[in-house]
Design a protein around this motif. Sequence first.
Motif, short mmCIF file in Angstrom:
data_model
loop_
_atom_site.label_atom_id
_atom_site.label_comp_id
_atom_site.label_asym_id
_atom_site.label_seq_id
_atom_site.Cartn_x
_atom_site.Cartn_y
_atom_site.Cartn_z
N HIS A 10 0.82 -1.25 -0.06
CA HIS A 10 -0.05 -0.01 0.09
C HIS A 10 0.83 1.23 -0.09
CE1 HIS A 10 0.65 -0.18 4.23
NE2 HIS A 10 0.49 1.16 4.28
N SER A 11 0.47 2.11 -0.56
CA SER A 11 0.99 3.60 -0.60
C SER A 11 1.37 4.09 0.84
CB SER A 11 0.25 4.70 -1.61
OG SER A 11 0.86 5.82 -1.83
N GLY A 12 2.61 4.59 0.85
CA GLY A 12 2.80 4.94 2.07
C GLY A 12 3.89 4.34 2.98
N SER A 13 3.77 2.97 2.63
CA SER A 13 4.47 1.93 3.34
C SER A 13 5.94 2.24 3.54
CB SER A 13 4.15 0.55 2.73
OG SER A 13 4.96 -0.45 3.34
N CYS A 14 6.72 1.81 4.52
CA CYS A 14 8.14 2.37 4.45
C CYS A 14 8.87 1.32 5.24
CB CYS A 14 8.48 3.55 4.99
SG CYS A 14 7.34 4.20 6.40
N ILE A 26 1.85 6.07 -7.74
CA ILE A 26 2.55 6.82 -8.83
C ILE A 26 1.58 7.38 -10.16
CG2 ILE A 26 3.05 4.71 -10.09
CD1 ILE A 26 5.68 5.78 -10.73
N SER A 27 1.92 8.18 -10.76
CA SER A 27 0.87 8.68 -11.63
C SER A 27 1.51 8.94 -13.25
CB SER A 27 0.46 10.11 -11.31
OG SER A 27 -0.39 10.75 -12.37
N ASP A 28 0.76 8.63 -14.24
CA ASP A 28 1.21 8.75 -15.57
C ASP A 28 0.75 9.92 -16.32
OD1 ASP A 28 -1.42 7.89 -15.94
OD2 ASP A 28 -1.08 6.35 -17.03
N SER A 29 0.18 10.83 -15.14
CA SER A 29 -0.37 12.15 -15.96
C SER A 29 0.43 13.24 -15.57
CB SER A 29 -1.78 12.35 -15.40
OG SER A 29 -1.88 12.59 -13.94
N ASP A 30 0.00 14.40 -15.98
CA ASP A 30 0.97 15.66 -15.60
C ASP A 30 0.56 16.36 -14.06
OD1 ASP A 30 -1.55 16.77 -16.11
OD2 ASP A 30 -0.79 17.81 -17.69
N VAL A 46 6.24 14.23 -8.51
CA VAL A 46 7.13 15.28 -8.09
C VAL A 46 6.98 15.26 -6.14
CG1 VAL A 46 7.47 17.80 -7.88
CG2 VAL A 46 6.92 16.75 -10.00
N GLU A 47 5.85 14.92 -5.75
CA GLU A 47 5.59 14.99 -4.35
C GLU A 47 6.16 13.80 -3.83
OE1 GLU A 47 4.34 17.42 -2.41
OE2 GLU A 47 4.31 18.83 -4.11
N ASN A 48 6.21 12.73 -4.54
CA ASN A 48 7.00 11.36 -3.92
C ASN A 48 8.42 11.92 -3.82
OD1 ASN A 48 4.46 10.22 -3.89
ND2 ASN A 48 5.00 8.96 -6.05
N MET A 49 9.10 12.35 -4.77
CA MET A 49 10.34 12.54 -4.87
C MET A 49 10.83 13.73 -3.82
SD MET A 49 11.91 10.57 -6.61
CE MET A 49 13.64 11.30 -6.91
N PHE A 50 9.92 14.51 -3.36
CA PHE A 50 10.00 15.73 -2.32
C PHE A 50 10.19 15.13 -1.13
CE2 PHE A 50 8.69 18.65 0.61
CZ PHE A 50 9.43 19.69 0.57
N THR A 51 9.08 14.22 -0.67
CA THR A 51 9.12 13.30 0.51
C THR A 51 10.21 12.46 0.68
OG1 THR A 51 6.68 13.45 0.37
CG2 THR A 51 7.72 11.41 1.71
N LEU A 52 10.92 11.88 -0.35
CA LEU A 52 11.98 11.02 -0.34
C LEU A 52 13.32 11.82 -0.21
CD1 LEU A 52 11.15 8.47 -3.11
CD2 LEU A 52 11.17 8.01 -0.78
N ARG A 53 13.20 12.98 -0.94
CA ARG A 53 14.44 13.81 -0.46
C ARG A 53 14.29 14.38 0.93
NH1 ARG A 53 18.86 14.04 -3.01
NH2 ARG A 53 18.74 16.32 -2.71
N GLN A 54 13.30 14.60 1.53
CA GLN A 54 13.19 14.91 2.95
C GLN A 54 13.94 13.84 3.76
OE1 GLN A 54 12.47 18.15 3.82
NE2 GLN A 54 12.38 18.31 1.50
N TYR A 95 4.20 -1.10 -10.15
CA TYR A 95 3.37 -2.08 -10.10
C TYR A 95 2.09 -1.76 -10.67
CZ TYR A 95 6.40 -3.74 -6.40
OH TYR A 95 7.58 -4.26 -5.57
N ASP A 96 1.35 -2.72 -11.26
CA ASP A 96 0.17 -2.81 -12.01
C ASP A 96 -1.05 -2.02 -11.09
OD1 ASP A 96 1.14 -4.00 -14.27
OD2 ASP A 96 0.19 -5.97 -13.73
N ASN A 97 -0.75 -2.08 -9.92
CA ASN A 97 -1.93 -1.40 -8.97
C ASN A 97 -1.73 0.36 -8.96
OD1 ASN A 97 0.28 -1.23 -7.42
ND2 ASN A 97 -0.82 -2.27 -5.58
N GLY A 98 -0.74 0.65 -9.67
CA GLY A 98 -0.63 2.18 -9.63
C GLY A 98 0.59 2.52 -8.27
N THR A 99 1.12 1.77 -7.86
CA THR A 99 1.97 2.13 -6.83
C THR A 99 3.65 1.78 -7.43
OG1 THR A 99 2.05 -0.13 -5.94
CG2 THR A 99 0.60 1.66 -4.83
N ALA A 100 4.52 2.40 -6.74
CA ALA A 100 6.04 2.17 -7.25
C ALA A 100 6.75 2.01 -6.11
CB ALA A 100 6.40 3.32 -8.15
N LYS A 101 7.85 1.29 -6.10
CA LYS A 101 8.67 0.88 -5.01
C LYS A 101 10.01 1.93 -5.06
CE LYS A 101 10.79 -2.83 -4.20
NZ LYS A 101 11.39 -4.08 -3.97
N TYR A 102 10.30 2.94 -4.23
CA TYR A 102 11.31 3.63 -4.13
C TYR A 102 12.39 3.40 -3.09
CZ TYR A 102 8.22 7.04 -6.80
OH TYR A 102 7.28 7.73 -7.42
#
Length: 148
Positions: A37-41, A74-78, A83-91, A130-137
Amino acid sequence: MGDDNTESVNKEGRLLEWAGQNPYLTDNLKMNWLSGHSGSCAIVPVSGDIAVETFMDGSKVRQYDFILQFMFGISDSDDDLNVENMFTLRQWQNWIEEMEIQSNYPDFGGKCGNYELHNLSNMPQITQVYDNGTAKYQFPARLIYTEI
């Protein structure tokens, strides 16, 4: 030949407890488990807790490498989701750097000291989509310390 007074410390537990201080946590932090699920760490130790230098007095410089992993939508739109995902990870990466500046490290017990903490990459990476619209970073980090 062992010392019966040697302190036994659960280093993984201490690492997890320390990383749990991060104000950018998006879920409960787990050891070796990243749910879908999104947010898992998660924290995943890599290559163990190895001695990289041994001194004549028996003390050792040890290196503990670990990967911080995250699951985000993760999103395939504009939109700004990626960008927010990367910002959180950079934090998270900035937090690791700040902990080094503040000398705030996991407490591996009284026989450990002279800690150093480093990010091992300058940018989080997507490792799987993943097919469910999530990505592992993820991004790697290293804790160096001396153990007597």
